[in-house]
Design a protein around this motif. Structure first.
Motif, PDB file in Angstrom:
ATOM      1  N   SER A 186      52.008 -46.298 -57.831  1.00  9.76           N
ATOM      2  CA  SER A 186      51.805 -46.993 -56.555  1.00  9.76           C
ATOM      3  C   SER A 186      52.965 -47.967 -56.420  1.00  9.76           C
ATOM      4  O   SER A 186      53.024 -48.968 -57.132  1.00  9.76           O
ATOM      5  CB  SER A 186      50.479 -47.753 -56.552  1.00  9.76           C
ATOM      6  OG  SER A 186      49.403 -46.858 -56.571  1.00  9.76           O
ATOM      7  N   ALA A 209      55.968 -50.221 -53.963  1.00  8.78           N
ATOM      8  CA  ALA A 209      56.033 -51.110 -52.798  1.00  8.78           C
ATOM      9  C   ALA A 209      56.591 -50.396 -51.568  1.00  8.78           C
ATOM     10  O   ALA A 209      57.410 -49.486 -51.668  1.00  8.78           O
ATOM     11  CB  ALA A 209      56.915 -52.322 -53.133  1.00  8.78           C
ATOM     12  N   GLU A 210      56.131 -50.853 -50.421  1.00  4.72           N
ATOM     13  CA  GLU A 210      56.646 -50.431 -49.119  1.00  4.72           C
ATOM     14  C   GLU A 210      56.720 -48.923 -48.949  1.00  4.72           C
ATOM     15  O   GLU A 210      57.683 -48.375 -48.436  1.00  4.72           O
ATOM     16  CB  GLU A 210      58.021 -51.058 -48.881  1.00  4.72           C
ATOM     17  CG  GLU A 210      57.966 -52.567 -48.833  1.00  4.72           C
ATOM     18  CD  GLU A 210      59.310 -53.183 -48.487  1.00  4.72           C
ATOM     19  OE1 GLU A 210      60.191 -52.486 -47.972  1.00  4.72           O
ATOM     20  OE2 GLU A 210      59.455 -54.385 -48.734  1.00  4.72           O
ATOM     21  N   SER A 211      55.683 -48.219 -49.407  1.00  4.58           N
ATOM     22  CA  SER A 211      55.572 -46.765 -49.267  1.00  4.58           C
ATOM     23  C   SER A 211      56.694 -45.988 -49.955  1.00  4.58           C
ATOM     24  O   SER A 211      56.952 -44.837 -49.623  1.00  4.58           O
ATOM     25  CB  SER A 211      55.513 -46.367 -47.780  1.00  4.58           C
ATOM     26  OG  SER A 211      54.364 -46.907 -47.186  1.00  4.58           O
ATOM     27  N   SER A 212      57.370 -46.592 -50.926  1.00  3.01           N
ATOM     28  CA  SER A 212      58.428 -45.856 -51.615  1.00  3.01           C
ATOM     29  C   SER A 212      57.858 -44.762 -52.511  1.00  3.01           C
ATOM     30  O   SER A 212      58.592 -43.919 -53.002  1.00  3.01           O
ATOM     31  CB  SER A 212      59.310 -46.807 -52.426  1.00  3.01           C
ATOM     32  OG  SER A 212      58.544 -47.502 -53.378  1.00  3.01           O
ATOM     33  N   ASP A 213      56.544 -44.756 -52.710  1.00  3.98           N
ATOM     34  CA  ASP A 213      55.893 -43.686 -53.473  1.00  3.98           C
ATOM     35  C   ASP A 213      55.410 -42.563 -52.568  1.00  3.98           C
ATOM     36  O   ASP A 213      54.832 -41.592 -53.018  1.00  3.98           O
ATOM     37  CB  ASP A 213      54.709 -44.242 -54.249  1.00  3.98           C
ATOM     38  CG  ASP A 213      53.723 -44.978 -53.349  1.00  3.98           C
ATOM     39  OD1 ASP A 213      53.985 -45.120 -52.143  1.00  3.98           O
ATOM     40  OD2 ASP A 213      52.687 -45.434 -53.867  1.00  3.98           O
ATOM     41  N   ASN A 214      55.648 -42.663 -51.285  1.00  7.40           N
ATOM     42  CA  ASN A 214      55.127 -41.736 -50.297  1.00  7.40           C
ATOM     43  C   ASN A 214      56.140 -40.628 -50.024  1.00  7.40           C
ATOM     44  O   ASN A 214      57.179 -40.877 -49.424  1.00  7.40           O
ATOM     45  CB  ASN A 214      54.816 -42.511 -49.015  1.00  7.40           C
ATOM     46  CG  ASN A 214      54.109 -41.665 -47.994  1.00  7.40           C
ATOM     47  OD1 ASN A 214      53.809 -40.508 -48.216  1.00  7.40           O
ATOM     48  ND2 ASN A 214      53.838 -42.265 -46.859  1.00  7.40           N
TER      49      ASN A 214
END
Length: 186
Positions: A116, A118-123
């Motif tokens: 998980s 920050a700032e949707s960098s795992d998306n």
């Protein structure tokens, strides 16, 4: 020094030198030994700093997010993986041969939990292949997002991601995967 008679001549000379060494020689020898100890300690630290490596195969599960599951068969039931540090790679081919009343979005188990970040960098949406599914799935993808599973999506012509569910597939179909994802370090 009869106890050293069976040693090679160079070893006997070295031992003799150490025994009869002057104070200056002893200081040099101690410095050399200290340096060896420092090198060993530095290399031990470097080895400990190497990232974790692991590889193998695992038997995934494919479930519906609400209930039920799918069965793998046909000799296509495992996926291969490897891990280097916080990066995992998964690849393989699965044959789904049956179902047990699946309901909800399709979820495939992973060998490691996704990170998980920050700032949707795992998306990310990762292309995959799903075929012989008895329907129309446009641009199939999987998504790993801080979970122990990947979720399947279709990307419509309009560019909208929509999660796949039991209505998008038959009770028998194939999945081919080859992807990397960031993981949570243990």
């Amino acid at each position: 020094m009869a106890q050293f008679d069976n040693l090679p001549e160079t070893s006997r000379l070295a031992i003799n030198h150490m025994i009869t060494a002057t104070e200056k020689d002893k200081k040099l020898l101690k410095k050399a030994l200290d340096r060896v100890a420092e090198d060993v300690a530095a290399n031990t630290t470097a080895i400990a700093a190497l990232p974790t490596f692991d590889s193998g195969t695992y038997n995934p599960t494919l479930i519906g997010s609400t209930s039920g599951s799918y069965t793998f068969g046909g000799g296509q039931t495992t996926l291969a993986y490897y891990r280097i540090g916080d990066l995992a790679h998964v690849q393989g081919f699965l044959q789904i041969t049956g179902e047990t009343s699946p309901s909800g979005f399709l979820r495939l188990s992973l060998p490691y939990q996704g990170a998980s970040l920050a700032e949707s960098s795992d998306n990310s949406y990762i292309p995959c292949v799903i075929y012989s599914h008895g329907g129309t799935i446009e641009n199939p993808h999987i998504r790993v997002l801080g979970n122990t599973y990947a979720t399947f999506y279709k990307i419509t012509d309009a560019g909208s991601p929509t999660q796949l569910d039991e209505a998008d597939v038959d009770s028998a179909f194939f999945i081919s995967l080859n992807f990397m994802y960031r993981i949570t370090e243990p």
